[in-house]
Design a protein around this motif. Structure first.
Motif, mmCIF file in Angstrom:
data_model
loop_
_atom_site.group_PDB
_atom_site.id
_atom_site.type_symbol
_atom_site.label_atom_id
_atom_site.label_comp_id
_atom_site.label_asym_id
_atom_site.label_seq_id
_atom_site.Cartn_x
_atom_site.Cartn_y
_atom_site.Cartn_z
ATOM 1 N N LEU A 18 -3.397 6.648 -0.432
ATOM 2 C CA LEU A 18 -3.959 5.807 -1.490
ATOM 3 C C LEU A 18 -3.812 4.330 -1.130
ATOM 4 O O LEU A 18 -4.736 3.535 -1.311
ATOM 5 N N PHE A 20 -3.674 3.121 1.862
ATOM 6 C CA PHE A 20 -4.608 2.849 2.950
ATOM 7 C C PHE A 20 -6.027 2.625 2.429
ATOM 8 O O PHE A 20 -6.738 1.724 2.877
ATOM 9 N N VAL A 21 -6.419 3.443 1.437
ATOM 10 C CA VAL A 21 -7.773 3.325 0.897
ATOM 11 C C VAL A 21 -7.931 2.054 0.065
ATOM 12 O O VAL A 21 -8.979 1.415 0.063
ATOM 13 N N LEU A 22 -6.860 1.680 -0.643
ATOM 14 C CA LEU A 22 -6.950 0.513 -1.528
ATOM 15 C C LEU A 22 -6.633 -0.797 -0.815
ATOM 16 O O LEU A 22 -7.007 -1.872 -1.286
ATOM 17 N N LEU A 23 -5.918 -0.694 0.322
ATOM 18 C CA LEU A 23 -5.479 -1.898 1.040
ATOM 19 C C LEU A 23 -6.597 -2.926 1.264
ATOM 20 O O LEU A 23 -6.411 -4.114 0.960
ATOM 21 N N PRO A 24 -7.773 -2.513 1.786
ATOM 22 C CA PRO A 24 -8.814 -3.511 2.039
ATOM 23 C C PRO A 24 -9.186 -4.307 0.788
ATOM 24 O O PRO A 24 -9.366 -5.530 0.862
ATOM 25 N N LEU A 25 -9.289 -3.615 -0.347
ATOM 26 C CA LEU A 25 -9.703 -4.303 -1.566
ATOM 27 C C LEU A 25 -8.643 -5.302 -2.007
ATOM 28 O O LEU A 25 -8.941 -6.444 -2.368
ATOM 29 N N VAL A 27 -6.324 -6.737 -0.192
ATOM 30 C CA VAL A 27 -6.195 -7.845 0.754
ATOM 31 C C VAL A 27 -7.324 -8.857 0.570
ATOM 32 O O VAL A 27 -7.094 -10.075 0.532
#
Lengths: 268, 309
Positions: A18, A20-25, A27
């Protein structure tokens, strides 16, 4: 391994995934508030100036407006075509029904780049044939976006219709209501949640499309996603992050609203 | 439903069953379904099927520089693809990057899907599902921008390494970065597909196996996996197809010297204006994807049949 240990292992992996999936948003939203002129970590301070700068960039401002305009039209096209078609698919038995259902869902399956390339070629041939502009016009973009939104509308509305109680329609019809009246006063209220979800979903699908639009945008008519990608090819700074943060806010709101009408997980 | 067999179909008048229904009296009328589904069908035929057919026809034309396209009926474009080692390599890269990303998605996605179905309460499950789906719909441009910020030479990841006293890694413009980017796009698809299938598996079967002394690993391998196989296949196919056709991630994170199929199609059709070859590339991409997914499907199903015997 004990029961608890297994559960902890699953929970641990899930938290990582979770994250990993949310990290880009997370950041990209964080970076949009950086004060630094040149993007670097950690930030020297925080400010809102990138949001002002993003709005001042003509490519982003016009791109945003074009995207909203295109997405609204895509919603209209996909509802106007998709709701009657869903009604036919669920409420009537006719030869070729399965084939038509497959056909209407096909725009979701054909790869975006392939479909985009085919439309681009067809539009240019049409231009030569009719001696008028098609590719790079809003019309061409709208056809492409209506096409990618349509299967999602068909999927959500057929699911809504399948769940609606048919006896209500039959009761209205037996009491003498004309088919159009039955649809307007009985069917439509029953499937309203599905239609609202379809409209919101169509908007989002059109707004974030990149692969089809990239063939169809012309000079002076660029969608926001294309503006973002062309900017990213040469620069990486917090201007993009500010645009991204606004987009995340808009789409997040639309999706959370849409989830109240029809469960998002079922649209896939 | 038994009620529907008793009732007359709704397009007939159910009150006076003695009389022939008005529709029947008017002879064989065209079904209203034609009027309802017609416009949408026509739209998809014109905006998708016809352009694809035209593009397929063009893939058999000849490209002459300066003249653009010359009418012909030749397989030269397909031949060029299968003899030019550059394009072989592009296809090879596309296939292995897609296969690797899909495998990682399956490995990382299964535990999450299993946890969501078996160990998450009714209050948290929908919320977690939304959290997983939201990033999926934020757009490839935004997500790719974020990965550029994280993986760049002076990005978040390398800055964190520096704080820890480690030397920075070159990630941007490497296949590793592309795989990371692709996995983050496709994981939500995999999780959502898997969780809907695991939800359909009777939990009692797992308890029964466990009560007979099977360890969790054995329960997974002998009970859950075979039953979840249709979903695993569906999720795997979906992820593989998506990454075979990925555009934004390879272009922006892979950099100018990293080539995958979809960007190459775009380059040939829109930039080089070599429509015949671009069209051939597009159809090779679709055909290879189709052949690989069907083969995998058949192989796994055959193996599964042997399993269950």
């Amino acid at each position: 391994m004990g029961h608890l240990a297994i559960r902890r292992l699953y929970a641990g992996i899930s938290v990582l995934v979770l994250g990993f999936v949310l990290l880009p948003l997370v950041v990209i939203v964080w970076v949009s508030f950086f004060e630094n002129r040149i993007l670097s970590f950690p930030p020297t301070g925080y400010s809102l100036s990138w949001y002002v700068r993003a709005w001042e960039q003509e490519a982003f401002r016009n791109g945003f407006l074009t995207s909203v305009e295109t997405a609204l039209c895509a919603v209209a096209i996909s509802l106007a075509l998709g709701v009657p078609a869903s009604l036919a698919l669920v409420r009537y038995r006719f030869p070729g029904r399965d084939a038509i259902q497959t056909l209407l869902l096909a725009p979701m399956i054909v790869p975006g780049i392939v479909g985009g390339a085919a439309l681009f070629i067809a539009f240019i041939e049409l231009e030569v044939l009719l001696d008028m502009d098609v590719s790079g016009t809003l019309g061409g973009l709208l056809i492409a976006h209506g096409l990618i939104a349509l299967p999602w509308t068909v999927r959500l509305v057929t699911a809504g219709l399948a769940g609606a109680n048919r006896s209500c329609e039959e009761a209205a019809a037996s009491l003498g209501a004309a088919p159009l009246l039955v649809f307007w006063r009985v069917t439509l209220p029953m499937i309203r949640p599905a239609i609202v979800a379809a409209a919101l979903f169509s908007f989002v699908i059109s707004f974030i499309d990149l692969e089809k639009s990239i063939f169809l945008v012309g000079p002076g008519r660029t969608t926001l996603q294309i503006a973002l990608v062309s900017y990213l090819e040469w620069n990486l700074d917090s201007t993009v992050a500010a645009v991204a943060a606004v987009q995340i806010l808009i789409i997040g709101t639309l999706l959370i609203v849409s989830d109240r009408y029809a469960k998002l997980a079922r649209a896939f | 439903m038994s009620a529907s067999t008793v009732k007359a179909p709704s397009d007939k008048v159910p009150l006076d069953l003695e009389l022939p229904a008005p529709r029947a009296r008017a002879g064989r009328r065209v079904s209203p379904a034609v009027g309802l589904a017609g416009p949408a069908t026509l739209f998809v035929l014109l905006a998708l099927v016809a352009p694809l057919a035209l593009m397929f026809r063009y893939s058999l034309n000849r490209f002459v520089p300066g003249q653009l396209m010359v009418e012909a009926l030749t397989l030269a474009n397909y031949q060029k693809f299968f003899t030019d080692s550059f394009y072989q390599e592009v296809l090879g890269t596309t296939v292995w990057v897609s296969a690797l990303s899909t495998a990682l998605c399956l490995l990382a996605g299964f535990p999450v899907a299993y946890l969501l179905v078996r160990h998450t309460g009714p209050k948290w499950k929908p919320r977690l599902l939304i959290l997983i789906i939201l990033p999926l719909l934020m757009g490839n441009a935004v997500r790719t921008a974020a990965w550029m910020v994280i993986l760049g030479d002076k990005g978040l990841f390398n800055a964190s390494l520096q704080v820890l006293g480690l030397s920075p890694l070159k990630l941007m413009y490497t296949p590793t970065a592309v795989v990371i980017g692709l996995v983050s796009v496709m994981l939500p698809f995999m999780i959502v597909t898997l969780q809907s299938v695991i939800e359909g598996i009777d939990e009692n079967l797992e308890s029964a196996a466990a009560s007979l002394g099977a360890s969790h690993g054995v329960v997974l391998r002998r009970v859950v996996l075979p039953l979840a196989l249709p979903g695993i296949l569906a999720g795997t196919m979906l992820c593989f197809i998506l990454s075979m056709n990925a555009y934004a991630t390879p272009v922006l994170i892979g950099g100018p010297s990293f080539h995958m199929m979809a960007p190459t199609v775009y380059q040939q059709v829109a930039k080089a204006m070599n429509w015949p070859f671009g069209a051939a590339l597009a159809f090779v991409l679709m055909a290879v994807t189709l052949v690989l997914t069907t083969t995998a499907n058949v192989l796994v199903q055959r193996r599964y049949r042997r399993w269950s015997e």
